[in-house]
Design a protein around this motif. Structure first.
Motif, PDB file in Angstrom:
ATOM      1  N   PHE A 210     -23.229  -3.997   7.162  1.00 27.40           N
ATOM      2  CA  PHE A 210     -23.998  -4.944   6.360  1.00 27.40           C
ATOM      3  C   PHE A 210     -23.773  -4.755   4.867  1.00 27.40           C
ATOM      4  O   PHE A 210     -23.916  -5.710   4.090  1.00 27.40           O
ATOM      5  CB  PHE A 210     -25.490  -4.814   6.672  1.00 27.40           C
ATOM      6  CG  PHE A 210     -25.928  -5.580   7.886  1.00 27.40           C
ATOM      7  CD1 PHE A 210     -26.614  -6.778   7.759  1.00 27.40           C
ATOM      8  CD2 PHE A 210     -25.652  -5.122   9.152  1.00 27.40           C
ATOM      9  CE1 PHE A 210     -27.010  -7.499   8.873  1.00 27.40           C
ATOM     10  CE2 PHE A 210     -26.037  -5.825  10.277  1.00 27.40           C
ATOM     11  CZ  PHE A 210     -26.719  -7.018  10.139  1.00 27.40           C
ATOM     12  N   ILE A 211     -23.443  -3.544   4.434  1.00 22.46           N
ATOM     13  CA  ILE A 211     -23.350  -3.297   2.992  1.00 22.46           C
ATOM     14  C   ILE A 211     -21.907  -3.047   2.550  1.00 22.46           C
ATOM     15  O   ILE A 211     -21.669  -2.638   1.417  1.00 22.46           O
ATOM     16  CB  ILE A 211     -24.231  -2.100   2.575  1.00 22.46           C
ATOM     17  CG1 ILE A 211     -23.752  -0.810   3.256  1.00 22.46           C
ATOM     18  CG2 ILE A 211     -25.688  -2.371   2.911  1.00 22.46           C
ATOM     19  CD1 ILE A 211     -24.505   0.422   2.785  1.00 22.46           C
ATOM     20  N   GLN A 212     -20.947  -3.280   3.434  1.00 20.60           N
ATOM     21  CA  GLN A 212     -19.548  -3.061   3.090  1.00 20.60           C
ATOM     22  C   GLN A 212     -19.021  -4.134   2.154  1.00 20.60           C
ATOM     23  O   GLN A 212     -19.669  -5.152   1.899  1.00 20.60           O
ATOM     24  CB  GLN A 212     -18.707  -3.069   4.371  1.00 20.60           C
ATOM     25  CG  GLN A 212     -18.718  -4.432   5.044  1.00 20.60           C
ATOM     26  CD  GLN A 212     -17.562  -4.652   5.990  1.00 20.60           C
ATOM     27  OE1 GLN A 212     -16.450  -4.188   5.751  1.00 20.60           O
ATOM     28  NE2 GLN A 212     -17.817  -5.366   7.071  1.00 20.60           N
ATOM     29  N   SER A 213     -17.827  -3.898   1.668  1.00 15.68           N
ATOM     30  CA  SER A 213     -17.074  -4.901   0.914  1.00 15.68           C
ATOM     31  C   SER A 213     -15.610  -4.762   1.318  1.00 15.68           C
ATOM     32  O   SER A 213     -15.213  -3.738   1.887  1.00 15.68           O
ATOM     33  CB  SER A 213     -17.230  -4.684  -0.603  1.00 15.68           C
ATOM     34  OG  SER A 213     -16.538  -3.514  -1.006  1.00 15.68           O
ATOM     35  N   PRO A 214     -14.767  -5.747   1.037  1.00 15.66           N
ATOM     36  CA  PRO A 214     -13.348  -5.630   1.406  1.00 15.66           C
ATOM     37  C   PRO A 214     -12.666  -4.427   0.779  1.00 15.66           C
ATOM     38  O   PRO A 214     -11.680  -3.917   1.326  1.00 15.66           O
ATOM     39  CB  PRO A 214     -12.751  -6.941   0.881  1.00 15.66           C
ATOM     40  CG  PRO A 214     -13.899  -7.906   0.860  1.00 15.66           C
ATOM     41  CD  PRO A 214     -15.097  -7.079   0.496  1.00 15.66           C
ATOM     42  N   ASN A 215     -13.184  -3.967  -0.351  1.00 16.16           N
ATOM     43  CA  ASN A 215     -12.558  -2.848  -1.047  1.00 16.16           C
ATOM     44  C   ASN A 215     -13.192  -1.501  -0.730  1.00 16.16           C
ATOM     45  O   ASN A 215     -12.709  -0.465  -1.204  1.00 16.16           O
ATOM     46  CB  ASN A 215     -12.624  -3.073  -2.562  1.00 16.16           C
ATOM     47  CG  ASN A 215     -11.878  -4.320  -2.986  1.00 16.16           C
ATOM     48  OD1 ASN A 215     -10.825  -4.634  -2.442  1.00 16.16           O
ATOM     49  ND2 ASN A 215     -12.428  -5.043  -3.953  1.00 16.16           N
ATOM     50  N   LEU A 216     -14.278  -1.505   0.044  1.00 21.70           N
ATOM     51  CA  LEU A 216     -14.962  -0.249   0.354  1.00 21.70           C
ATOM     52  C   LEU A 216     -15.441  -0.293   1.797  1.00 21.70           C
ATOM     53  O   LEU A 216     -16.459  -0.917   2.109  1.00 21.70           O
ATOM     54  CB  LEU A 216     -16.141  -0.032  -0.599  1.00 21.70           C
ATOM     55  CG  LEU A 216     -16.880   1.308  -0.465  1.00 21.70           C
ATOM     56  CD1 LEU A 216     -15.913   2.469  -0.737  1.00 21.70           C
ATOM     57  CD2 LEU A 216     -18.060   1.374  -1.427  1.00 21.70           C
TER      58      LEU A 216
END
Length: 263
Positions: A210-216
């Motif tokens: 839920f708290i991810q991003s494409p860069n992390l």
């Protein structure tokens, strides 16, 4: 007497069968990870280390592994310090609403993970923490904190307070008493809590999704993405690495807790 022994053996056999039924399906990923094929096949028709080579050389997998390790180490340090402080406050003080505070510390263990994930997503979205290292650290620390608090509280429950009084009567300062008397005796509980905190952060996937991003992305999130978007046996190697790390640390935590119990 013979009836009692027969019942005991039957219970042991039943326990072994139940344990095998739970563990064996998980262990299937280990031989698959050594397969030389490009698809999932069990048992493998050929053997190779190609999937491990891919896991430790492909940037996306290696980066996610390093992110998970760094995050777990930071979370372990923060959760261990905060959890130990909280355990002292809860174990050695009496104040109105203490029961409610105890329940709040255990809430991440009781509330379903998807509920926690949605709540954190809503809060972090307003705070601008989605896809940031700070957001991951806060979220994983919240999830890991109860394990440290429970283990340290249990260690303090069996602690002999007269030892601290004896140290103080001999002129030791509170910090000296903690460092020389209290900490060595509750260290197994702290270590067990720290190991559980590391495993909790390293294995966490629901909140991280839920708290991810494409860069992390953490390793569990990268594994989930691999399963849903592609058929890549490299995930078997990743699963084996996670399995070995988690099992080793949980086994070490169990030995630490047993040592505490003997002490």
């Amino acid at each position: 007497m013979s009836t009692g022994k027969g019942l005991r053996r039957a219970l042991i056999a039943l326990g072994v069968l139940v344990g095998a039924w739970l563990v064996v399906p998980t262990l299937v990923v280990i031989p698959i990870s050594f397969s030389g094929q490009d698809t999932f096949a069990f048992p493998p028709s050929s053997w190779s280390l190609r999937h491990y080579v891919s896991f430790f050389t492909e940037p996306s997998w290696l980066t996610s592994l390093l992110v998970s390790l760094q995050l777990a180490l930071i979370v372990t340090a923060i959760a261990t310090v905060l959890g130990t402080m909280a355990a002292f406050a809860l174990a050695r003080t009496r104040f109105p609403g203490k029961g409610a505070i105890d329940g709040l510390f255990l809430a991440p263990l009781i509330v379903p993970g998807i509920v926690v994930a949605v709540a954190m997503y809503a809060a972090f979205l307003g705070w601008g923490l989605i896809g940031t290292p700070t957001g991951f650290i806060i979220a994983h620390t919240v999830l890991a904190l109860p394990f440290v608090t429970v283990n340290v509280t249990a260690a303090l429950t069996g602690f002999d307070g007269t030892l601290e009084k004896a140290s103080a009567s001999l002129g030791a300062t509170p910090w000296t008493t903690f460092r020389s008397v209290t900490f060595p005796l509750i260290r197994p509980g702290i270590m067990a809590g720290a190991l559980f905190a590391f495993v909790t952060s390293f294995d966490e996937v629901v909140v991280s999704l839920f708290i991810q991003s494409p860069n992390l992305q953490t390793l569990p999130v990268r594994m989930f993405t691999s399963v849903t978007n592609e058929v890549d046996p490299t995930i078997a190697a990743a699963s084996s690495v996670v399995l070995v790390v988690s099992t080793s640390l949980l086994g070490l935590a169990g030995l630490t807790r047993r040592k505490r119990g003997h002490g």
